[in-house]
Scaffold this motif. Structure first.
Motif, mmCIF file in Angstrom:
data_model
loop_
_atom_site.group_PDB
_atom_site.id
_atom_site.type_symbol
_atom_site.label_atom_id
_atom_site.label_comp_id
_atom_site.label_asym_id
_atom_site.label_seq_id
_atom_site.Cartn_x
_atom_site.Cartn_y
_atom_site.Cartn_z
ATOM 1 N N TYR A 22 1.097 -1.613 -0.210
ATOM 2 C CA TYR A 22 0.636 -0.091 -0.133
ATOM 3 C C TYR A 22 1.267 1.133 -0.045
ATOM 4 O O TYR A 22 0.933 1.952 -0.859
ATOM 5 N N LEU A 25 2.419 2.074 -3.658
ATOM 6 C CA LEU A 25 1.598 1.501 -4.540
ATOM 7 C C LEU A 25 1.052 3.061 -4.086
ATOM 8 O O LEU A 25 0.535 3.925 -5.157
ATOM 9 N N THR A 26 0.729 3.775 -2.944
ATOM 10 C CA THR A 26 0.624 5.651 -3.103
ATOM 11 C C THR A 26 1.329 6.155 -2.967
ATOM 12 O O THR A 26 1.853 7.670 -3.132
ATOM 13 N N TRP A 102 -1.489 1.948 -16.197
ATOM 14 C CA TRP A 102 -2.355 2.597 -16.410
ATOM 15 C C TRP A 102 -3.414 2.448 -15.568
ATOM 16 O O TRP A 102 -4.913 3.041 -15.903
ATOM 17 N N ILE A 103 -3.050 1.450 -14.583
ATOM 18 C CA ILE A 103 -3.734 1.682 -12.929
ATOM 19 C C ILE A 103 -3.490 2.224 -11.938
ATOM 20 O O ILE A 103 -4.230 3.500 -11.725
ATOM 21 N N PHE A 104 -2.148 2.566 -11.337
ATOM 22 C CA PHE A 104 -1.762 3.035 -10.216
ATOM 23 C C PHE A 104 -0.603 3.733 -10.919
ATOM 24 O O PHE A 104 0.672 3.311 -11.658
ATOM 25 N N VAL A 105 -0.959 4.563 -10.581
ATOM 26 C CA VAL A 105 0.120 6.102 -11.953
ATOM 27 C C VAL A 105 1.265 6.149 -11.356
ATOM 28 O O VAL A 105 1.657 6.795 -11.867
ATOM 29 N N GLU A 514 1.254 15.892 -0.229
ATOM 30 C CA GLU A 514 0.463 15.840 -1.103
ATOM 31 C C GLU A 514 -0.413 14.669 -0.003
ATOM 32 O O GLU A 514 -1.427 14.525 -0.636
ATOM 33 N N TYR A 515 0.464 13.948 0.385
ATOM 34 C CA TYR A 515 -0.530 12.952 1.868
ATOM 35 C C TYR A 515 -0.752 12.835 2.774
ATOM 36 O O TYR A 515 -0.941 12.399 3.739
ATOM 37 N N LEU A 518 -4.301 12.116 3.703
ATOM 38 C CA LEU A 518 -4.417 10.388 3.138
ATOM 39 C C LEU A 518 -4.139 9.984 4.905
ATOM 40 O O LEU A 518 -4.435 9.494 5.926
#
Lengths: 555, 359
Positions: A22, A25-26, A102-105, A514-515, A518
């Motif tokens: 996770y 991927l963030t 194309w899913i996870f930038v 940016e996070y 989150l």
């Protein structure tokens, strides 16, 4: 606690892997990798290694083998870290075969390279990753089986060393640079510096723990309740006041950036103190709190601006009106929600906040409020000939605001109204049955909360010099809510702690912004699950304690 | 004491001053709205066809709201809490649909077999939404079921933001374009009205889904268990119902509806964004309250009502008041309506006495 088994250990390892994936991927890992902490070790490395460390540590702490089979605990840590790292390694291995971007930038080749320690060969990289994960998990799992003094000392020592490393470029702007200079490289700590800091801090924190332990063993009521003699408190408060007064010019060196961050934190503290009255004291969850901040800001902006929309009053003329208008708005918006509770209240107040923002943004009110273009050219406040134009000068204005609001909040808390609020929070129906007038009590809470927010907004407008409707979105309300929850609902020092942790820290770590949201979301959930009373919980109400009760009361 | 004094005394005891103020507040807004309607109708430049178009658009939008509102209502009916993260569950459904559609488009299946593609996309969206909902329930709600009321509400807000910004960092902060479907281009003619095909599809699919849901809750064993748990958890547990299991199923059911809503929403607007769940989420909540929260037909009715109202509102109310660019204030209408409903009829259109339960 369930008995520890290898099965539960493997489960913890799998969970570690999921969390590590996770985090990867963030994209947090990569965007934080530009900030060095110790030599070449960047914050990006630290963040994903921290996953293994924290999970290894937690597994060991919860392990029932800690007492029965201590030798196996580090092995558990090894397994947890190893499995976690192996799962994380699947991402680069799999990702280099199949394009996932194309899913996870964030799944770009440079992320994979970073995760595999920039190794050319994938096998070597994966081996590095798994070994690092296992080693970190194992080392972290050692901590809980060490003696308590060592455990606490090393834990805090490592934590604060990392924090200093992360904030190294900022620490070098302060007066402390004279002391810290030999330890720091241009950015981040030198390896030797890190070692020295780690040892010194570990010893200090170990000693602190030992001291606290001894105090607790000689426990008396005063120690448990944290009550000290009056003179000691006087000295403490005097020192704190002195420190706060010289903070911007001495410690922060009149540095514009650092002082602006401190000012922002302080504005959030004022807002937090206000929302604390509404949410913490009275238990009314208000999600439209930003509306009053906006009203305060717009009042000052429109009254003082030297632009087309302004009316040419001074800041000091506008300030009281801003506070009063916010207060009135708080009461007026409070009336329709008097009958609502909990969830309904939250969502309706959220709606109010949005309505205010949408109205300020609309073409309809554009001739008066500037629409999406906002209000510009707000002059800085002036004291006689002295214009408070530097951040460190504004600091004192905001500090005065904090003192006033803090004083009002403490006095209110112990007043009749304050007790009525607490009764209201515990049970509305019972409170009403006890003769508390719900309408006035609730409206007072809304009014005071709104007035504080209005004060904060008024100073904010003068500090920033321009206001735009999109500044005043729901995120500010959530920020304030998060900070009072992290600090401790209903606790005044908690507001300060929360603001420092949730506003100050992300503001200092630019890459992190940016996070931020989150982080807030996760903080809200974790706090409620793990530590619902917050990091600085409010003190117990001492005045209701029976005389013969010597033990600590449960809150 | 004569009769009038007694009557006055009765009314004074029955309603205190706050009620009067709140009512006056509401009545003022109502009066302004009515004035706006009258003025708009006097000066209107729209013909009947245009109004009908507004209504059709409102019905299709309302279908989406109704589907999302069902999730709020189902969860509220059982747990008496608002699942703040439901808007984000809807958003994840839309993202699931987006990636499936992109993959199908790449394989050139999307426009060749549009019906099959749509079915696949719907299923994937439902599964994605359900997975997210189960995760949220497991992590954020289940451990706190016995906690004070403020606590799960705060975690729900936290979950909402976590999901939103997780999507932002996973899938990027920009708009992602949903692949267009040739089948849905153009419009169909129903009774002399031109209806965009995607709107028509939305209306049909949402109606079908809701009928299915209603049947499921009324007739299946799980549905009966859900109603039993909503009635009384402890007694339901004594009757041999696994309460946790039923709660999870309720979340899945609500999330599936949200997933379908996500697909339909994407097919109307052809764009997907991490922030897209927020406003529809709040609107759908309004719809659920409007219909009477906890009440399934109420949520459907509320959704349609809100959709139509919101679509007509700017032209019907605000233009008459001489407000420029009234569609900017569309959201204000929805929020104001929420407040009005809670003032005048907190139980909603079809609601029973929920006011007691929500304490």
């Amino acid at each position: 606690m369930q008995a520890t088994t290898w099965r539960s250990t493997i489960k913890a390892g799998l969970l570690t892997g999921v969390i590590a994936l996770y985090v990867a991927l963030t994209g947090m890992v990569l965007s934080l990798s530009k900030r060095p902490v110790v030599d070449k070790l960047s914050l990006g490395h630290v963040v994903y290694m921290l996953v293994f460390v924290v999970m290894g540590y937690l597994t060991a702490r919860r392990s029932s083998w800690r007492t029965t089979r201590p030798a196996l605990v580090p092995v558990q840590g090894l397994v947890v870290g190893g499995i976690g790292a192996a799962l994380l390694a699947l991402l680069p291995v799999f990702g280099q075969q199949v394009d996932l971007s194309w899913i996870f930038v964030t799944t770009k080749p440079n992320l994979y390279k970073f995760l595999l320690f920039n190794q050319e060969s994938m096998a070597v990289g994966v081996a590095y990753l798994v070994l690092t994960g296992a080693a970190l998990g194992g080392i972290a799992a050692l901590l809980p089986i060490l003696p308590e003094v060592l455990h606490q000392g090393l834990l805090y020592g490592a934590g604060f060393t990392l924090l200093l490393g992360v904030l190294s470029d900022l620490a070098q702007r302060t007066v402390l640079k004279v002391v810290l200079k030999p330890l720091f490289a241009y950015k981040g700590l030198k390896p030797s510096g890190a070692l020295i800091l780690f040892v010194v801090l570990s010893v200090l924190f170990g000693l602190r723990h030992w001291w606290l332990q001894r105090q607790r063993e000689r426990s008396t009521m005063e120690v448990i309740l944290g009550e000290r003699p009056a003179w000691a408190r006087g000295v403490q408060q005097g020192l704190l006041l002195g420190f706060l007064l010289i903070l911007p010019v001495w410690l922060l060196n009149k540095d514009a950036y650092l002082n602006s961050v401190v000012n922002l934190v302080n504005l959030y503290i004022i807002m937090g103190l206000g929302l604390n009255i509404v949410v913490g004291f009275a238990g009314l969850l208000d999600l439209g709190y930003v509306a009053f901040f906006a009203i305060g800001a717009y009042t000052v902006a429109l009254m003082t601006s030297t632009g087309d929309l302004g009316h040419g009053y001074t800041f000091w003329q506008a300030l009281p009106l801003a506070v009063i208008l916010a207060l009135v708005a708080g009461v007026v918006l409070g009336i329709p929600v008097l009958r609502m509770r909990g969830d309904y209240l939250a969502i309706v107040t959220l709606g109010f906040g949005e309505i205010i923002r949408i109205l300020a943004n609309s073409d309809w009110l554009k001739p008066f409020m500037g629409g999406a273009l906002g209000v510009l050219d707000i002059p800085k406040p002036a004291l006689g000939n002295l214009v408070l134009k530097e951040e460190y000068q504004l600091y004192y204005l905001i500090l005065a605001g904090i003192f006033i609001t803090w004083f009002i909040a403490t006095r209110l808390y112990h007043s009749r109204v304050g007790r009525a609020w607490q009764a209201l929070r515990e049970d509305e129906d019972v409170a009403e049955a006890m003769g508390i007038h719900l309408v006035t009590t609730k409206l007072l809470a809304f009014g005071f909360g709104a007035a504080f927010s209005g004060l904060s907004g008024a100073i904010f407008a003068a500090k920033v010099g321009s206001v735009y409707p999109h500044t005043f979105n729901l995120i500010i309300s959530i920020n304030v809510l998060s900070l009072i929850i992290v600090g401790g609902i209903g606790s005044l020092p908690g507001v300060v702690v929360g603001a420092l942790a949730l506003v100050g820290l992300p503001e200092l770590l630019r890459e992190f912004s940016e996070y931020r949201m989150l982080f807030y979301g996760i903080a809200l959930i974790t706090m409620m699950l793990v530590k619902p009373e917050g990091f600085w919980p409010k003190k117990l109400n001492v005045y209701s304690r029976p005389q013969d009760d010597t033990g600590p009361a449960t809150p | 004491m004569n009769q009038w004094q007694r009557r006055l005394d009765y009314w004074r005891r029955r309603y205190d001053i706050t009620d009067v103020v709140v009512w006056l507040f509401g009545l003022t807004i109502l009066a302004v709205a009515l004035y706006g309607v009258v003025r708009s109708l006097q000066t209107t430049t729209y013909d009947a066809k245009r109004w009908a178009q507004f209504v059709v658009y409102g019905v299709s939008q309302g279908g989406v709201y109704a589907l999302i509102a069902l999730g709020y209502t189902l969860v509220y009916g059982i747990l008496f809490m608002i699942n703040f993260a439901h808007g984000e569950i809807f958003m994840f459904g839309a993202f699931g649909a987006l990636f499936t559609a992109l993959a199908l488009d790449k394989a050139e299946y999307w426009n060749q077999h549009p019906v099959a593609s749509l079915l696949i996309v719907l299923v994937v969206a439902m599964v994605t939404s359900s997975a997210v909902a189960v995760l949220v329930e497991r992590v954020a709600y289940r451990p706190l079921r016995k906690a004070p009321r403020l606590v799960p509400l705060i975690t729900a807000i936290g979950a909402s933001f976590t999901l939103q910004y997780t999507a932002r960092s996973f899938f990027g902060s920009g708009l992602r374009a949903f692949p267009e479907l040739d089948m849905l281009k153009g419009s169909v003619n129903v009774l002399g009205l031109e209806i965009g095909k995607s709107h028509a599809l939305t209306i049909v699919v949402s109606l079908l889904m809701m009928a299915g849901l209603y049947w499921y809750v009324q007739n299946t064993k799980t549905g009966k268990a859900m109603r039993a748990v909503a009635e009384n958890k402890d007694v339901a547990a004594l009757m041999g119902i696994d309460v946790d299991q039923i709660i999870v199923r309720t979340f899945i059911l609500g999330a599936s509806m949200a997933g379908v809503a996500g697909v339909l929403y994407s097919l109307i607007f052809f764009q997907v964004k991490f922030f897209m769940g927020f406003v529809p989420g709040i609107k759908a909540f309004t719809a659920a309250v409007l219909g009477g929260i906890g009440n399934i037909p109420g949520a459907m009715l509320g959704g349609y009502f809100l959709g139509i109202f919101e679509s007509l509102g700017p032209a019907l109310i605000l233009e008459g008041l001489g407000i420029p660019a009234p569609s900017q204030l569309k959201d204000v209408i929805a929020f104001t309506m929420l407040v009005m409903v809670l003032i005048f009829r907190p139980t909603g259109i079809l609601g029973e006495a929920v006011a007691e339960k929500r304490a």
